[in-house]
Design an enzyme around this catalytic site. Sequence first.
Site, mmCIF file in Angstrom:
data_model
loop_
_atom_site.group_PDB
_atom_site.id
_atom_site.type_symbol
_atom_site.label_atom_id
_atom_site.label_comp_id
_atom_site.label_asym_id
_atom_site.label_seq_id
_atom_site.Cartn_x
_atom_site.Cartn_y
_atom_site.Cartn_z
ATOM 1 N N SER A 1 0.876 -1.213 -0.174
ATOM 2 C CA SER A 1 -0.053 -0.077 0.025
ATOM 3 C C SER A 1 0.914 1.299 -0.045
ATOM 4 O O SER A 1 1.929 1.081 0.596
ATOM 5 C CB SER A 1 -0.854 0.093 1.362
ATOM 6 O OG SER A 1 -1.761 -0.928 1.228
ATOM 7 N N ALA B 1 -6.486 2.795 1.541
ATOM 8 C CA ALA B 1 -7.971 2.982 1.586
ATOM 9 C C ALA B 1 -8.283 3.679 3.057
ATOM 10 O O ALA B 1 -8.987 4.761 3.140
ATOM 11 C CB ALA B 1 -8.936 1.798 1.362
ATOM 12 N N HIS C 1 -11.629 -3.804 -3.393
ATOM 13 C CA HIS C 1 -11.525 -4.895 -4.211
ATOM 14 C C HIS C 1 -13.299 -4.661 -4.958
ATOM 15 O O HIS C 1 -13.559 -3.827 -5.120
ATOM 16 C CB HIS C 1 -11.508 -6.332 -3.535
ATOM 17 C CG HIS C 1 -10.012 -6.213 -2.757
ATOM 18 N ND1 HIS C 1 -8.820 -5.855 -3.589
ATOM 19 C CD2 HIS C 1 -9.383 -6.709 -1.741
ATOM 20 C CE1 HIS C 1 -7.746 -5.983 -2.998
ATOM 21 N NE2 HIS C 1 -7.914 -6.447 -1.849
#
Length: 291
Positions: A71, A124, A161
């Site tokens: 990430s 996120a 996702h």
Amino acid sequence: MPGQQTASKTEKETVEIKLAHSPDSDDAFMFYALATHKLATPGYKYTHILSDIQSLNEAALSETYDVTAISFAAYPVIRDRYMLLDCGASFGEGYAPIVVSTKSLKPAELAGKRIAVPGLKISADLSLKLYEPNFEPVVMPFDKIIDAVQKDLVEAGLLIHEGQLFFPKMGLHRVVDLGIWWQELTGLPLPLGGNAVRRALGPELGRQISRTIRDSVSYGLEHREEALNYAMQFAREMDTDLADKFVGMYVNKWTLGYGEKGRKAVKELIKRGTKAGLLPGPPTVDFLGED
């Protein structure tokens, strides 16, 4: 370093590259050519390790893999060990992780709410905290979040996702699309994840790996049907049309190369996260490209 894996040579002088990425349809599409030996990699053997992104972020702390998906939110913690490759990244351009609820909440009403998140070191979660700092994160596996929201175990959920595509069918409401918010705020795509290579391997091997990954992405895009057929084994509960849409969201021009705008987007996310006290400084980013 105990347990550390390195690029190693066999008696035939073949260098093994341990390549770690997520078991998702977009990553499977990206690495299809490499995983199925469609690409010639003379002198190098790529060993694929599949794991969820939170685990990969944690493994990068001990340099477990030579090349790994991470990430962007995890990058500042490992910048002394890894450099970002200038290919293989996922961006949300006008779309990205979505916050959903069973009720029609207004974005301002997220303050103070219990929100299910799929990890605390992922992009996120970072983007949600930049959007709304005041909420109670409830960490759970990404594929359990929709169910938790439906059962009112939490007041909202942060979807990554494929959940971003089929949550309306589950009776949930969009509260905010963080990709749209970020684009309106910065004029940039939202950086989510990239590939990083161990600094210890050196720039020459790093560039070779970068070229190989870019070639794999290019092959998939040029042979979309066969690459998608391969990726379907990782497409959780998605039919071919939905999987194709999902892959198109995260394997595209941005995956082939960041370009000036993509690099700017990554630097902007890191800068804002550092300024907000959510990421450790300094807000610097190192890319290893072909040049």
